[in-house]
Design an enzyme around this catalytic site. Structure first.
Site, PDB file in Angstrom:
ATOM      1  N   GLY A  29     -19.688  27.769   1.809  1.00 19.04           N
ATOM      2  CA  GLY A  29     -18.689  28.776   1.465  1.00 19.04           C
ATOM      3  C   GLY A  29     -18.256  28.722   0.007  1.00 19.04           C
ATOM      4  O   GLY A  29     -17.915  29.753  -0.584  1.00 19.04           O
ATOM      5  N   HIS A  76     -14.653  28.864   5.021  1.00 27.18           N
ATOM      6  CA  HIS A  76     -14.886  27.800   5.999  1.00 27.18           C
ATOM      7  C   HIS A  76     -14.405  28.338   7.350  1.00 27.18           C
ATOM      8  O   HIS A  76     -13.280  28.099   7.765  1.00 27.18           O
ATOM      9  CB  HIS A  76     -14.118  26.527   5.626  1.00 27.18           C
ATOM     10  CG  HIS A  76     -14.565  25.912   4.337  1.00 27.18           C
ATOM     11  ND1 HIS A  76     -14.344  26.502   3.109  1.00 27.18           N
ATOM     12  CD2 HIS A  76     -15.237  24.749   4.088  1.00 27.18           C
ATOM     13  CE1 HIS A  76     -14.864  25.725   2.156  1.00 27.18           C
ATOM     14  NE2 HIS A  76     -15.404  24.658   2.735  1.00 27.18           N
ATOM     15  N   ASP A 134     -10.435  27.040   3.841  1.00 28.82           N
ATOM     16  CA  ASP A 134      -9.889  26.144   4.870  1.00 28.82           C
ATOM     17  C   ASP A 134     -10.905  25.049   5.227  1.00 28.82           C
ATOM     18  O   ASP A 134     -11.429  25.004   6.334  1.00 28.82           O
ATOM     19  CB  ASP A 134      -9.558  27.010   6.107  1.00 28.82           C
ATOM     20  CG  ASP A 134      -8.965  26.207   7.242  1.00 28.82           C
ATOM     21  OD1 ASP A 134      -8.368  25.148   6.992  1.00 28.82           O
ATOM     22  OD2 ASP A 134      -9.112  26.655   8.399  1.00 28.82           O
ATOM     23  N   SER A 164      -9.679  31.878  12.559  1.00 30.06           N
ATOM     24  CA  SER A 164      -9.365  32.830  11.481  1.00 30.06           C
ATOM     25  C   SER A 164     -10.311  34.042  11.443  1.00 30.06           C
ATOM     26  O   SER A 164      -9.842  35.165  11.228  1.00 30.06           O
ATOM     27  CB  SER A 164      -9.339  32.100  10.131  1.00 30.06           C
ATOM     28  OG  SER A 164     -10.501  31.318   9.952  1.00 30.06           O
TER      29      SER A 164
END
Ligand code: SAM
Length: 321
Positions: free
Chosen positions: A160, A42, A180, A108
């Site tokens: 995902g 994610h 996430d 990220s």
């Protein structure tokens, strides 16, 4: 679905916890020569601006990254055990502050892109129609800048949870999975448990890092116990670290991962009339499966420092299980 945009939350205290732990895990894994595949199920848009209308609307970085930077400036020994991971995180974020643009904040995917060695791979998934286009454009720009090798980073406009299944185990049999979700749908909690159960059957030695909000809602309260049960059944080590910066009554009445992003009329100029405000989540946690043996001592030293620096009220605290 898809009212959640991470741009409203970039650099908040939950990102500080998540990104600090993520960097520590990836750095540890990079100490071993064998190449690894890092999968971000994610991913979000990848790059954010803390001075754009999204971030200014929520003001959440003021209780997270921005507050941490100010607090760290007063510290004389930034390399001490508790502060070193925070210093590392801030220095990595600052590498995105190019050409005087200090408001750039990496999500990220871009944090991880800085930690790749030549033989590592990064695979990113994002479903939001706008954010997946932004992510793909950001990854193209990263490739064009030659900061990563061709085909080293790939972004997919894809679910995902489903995409992960075809990537593990990777040929080198080393993987770090960041999961996430936005938890916009309550089904996400169950999907995370299913993801871990299924993934441990496919590839039990991968390291998994799952982020979740600490909320009163039943699904959020149950999640760590359910993840723990999956680990115990599979005989896997885990740890769960949480950071709370304020009382739950001091948080936004409705956490925006469930959809309270401000609705902006097309053509309106939100910057002109939206005052920055501090709100958002009171607490968040990361659940790490197959954690590096170094992670627990690191967190024992660093979590109290984070609480000291990010506390909003007397309810601030941390846990480590
Ligand atoms: N990991 C990012 C970071 O740390 O910078 C933030 C990600 S954000 C919390 C969660 C993202 O997941 C959102 O951008 C949302 O659109 C996306 N998303 C929601 N459901 C998804 C799914 N099933 N597959 C992939 N992405 C999804």
């Amino acid at each position: 679905m898809f009212s959640y945009r991470h741009a409203f939350h970039a650099g908040n205290h939950a990102d500080v916890l998540k990104h600090t732990v993520l960097i520590a895990i990836a750095r540890y894994m990079a100490e071993k020569d064998v190449g690894m595949t890092i999968i971000d199920t994610h991913a979000g848009a990848g790059l954010y601006q803390l001075d754009d209308r999204f971030a200014k609307t929520s003001g959440e970085a003021n209780e997270g990254y921005a507050k941490l930077v100010t607090a760290m400036e007063a510290e004389t020994n930034k390399k001490s055990a508790g502060l070193a991971p925070l210093h590392d995180y801030i220095e990595l974020v600052k590498t995105f502050a190019i050409e005087g643009n200090y408001a750039a904040y990496p999500g990220s995917p871009f944090i991880l892109s800085r930690l790749l060695r030549a033989h590592d791979k990064l695979r990113l998934f994002e479903l939001h129609p706008t954010d997946s286009d932004l992510l793909i454009a950001n990854v193209s720009a990263l490739q064009a800048s030659r900061k990563v090798l061709p085909r080293q980073v790939a972004a997919f406009k894809e679910n995902g949870f489903a995409g992960l299944k075809r990537l593990i185990p990777p040929p080198t049999r080393r993987a770090l999975v960041l999961c996430d979700p936005s938890y916009e749908l309550k089904e996400d909690y169950g999907l995370v448990v299913d993801m871990l159960t299924d993934s441990l059957k496919r590839f039990s030695t991968a390291t998994f890092m799952i982020w979740f909000p600490v909320l009163a809602r039943r699904e959020a309260q149950d999640l760590p116990r359910q993840l723990q049960q999956v680990c115990e059944k599979a005989g896997k080590d885990f740890l769960c670290a949480s950071l709370q910066v304020k009382d739950f009554s001091n948080a936004a009445p409705r956490y925006s991962r469930e959809g309270n992003a401000p609705s902006l009329r097309p053509g309106s100029r939100p910057e002109a009339n939206i005052e920055p405000k501090a709100a958002g989540l009171a607490a968040s946690a990361v659940f790490v499966v197959n954690p590096p043996y170094t992670l627990k001592p690191l967190l024992v030293n660093t979590l109290p420092k984070l609480v000291e620096m990010l506390r909003v009220d007397a309810h601030a605290g941390w846990t480590l299980d």
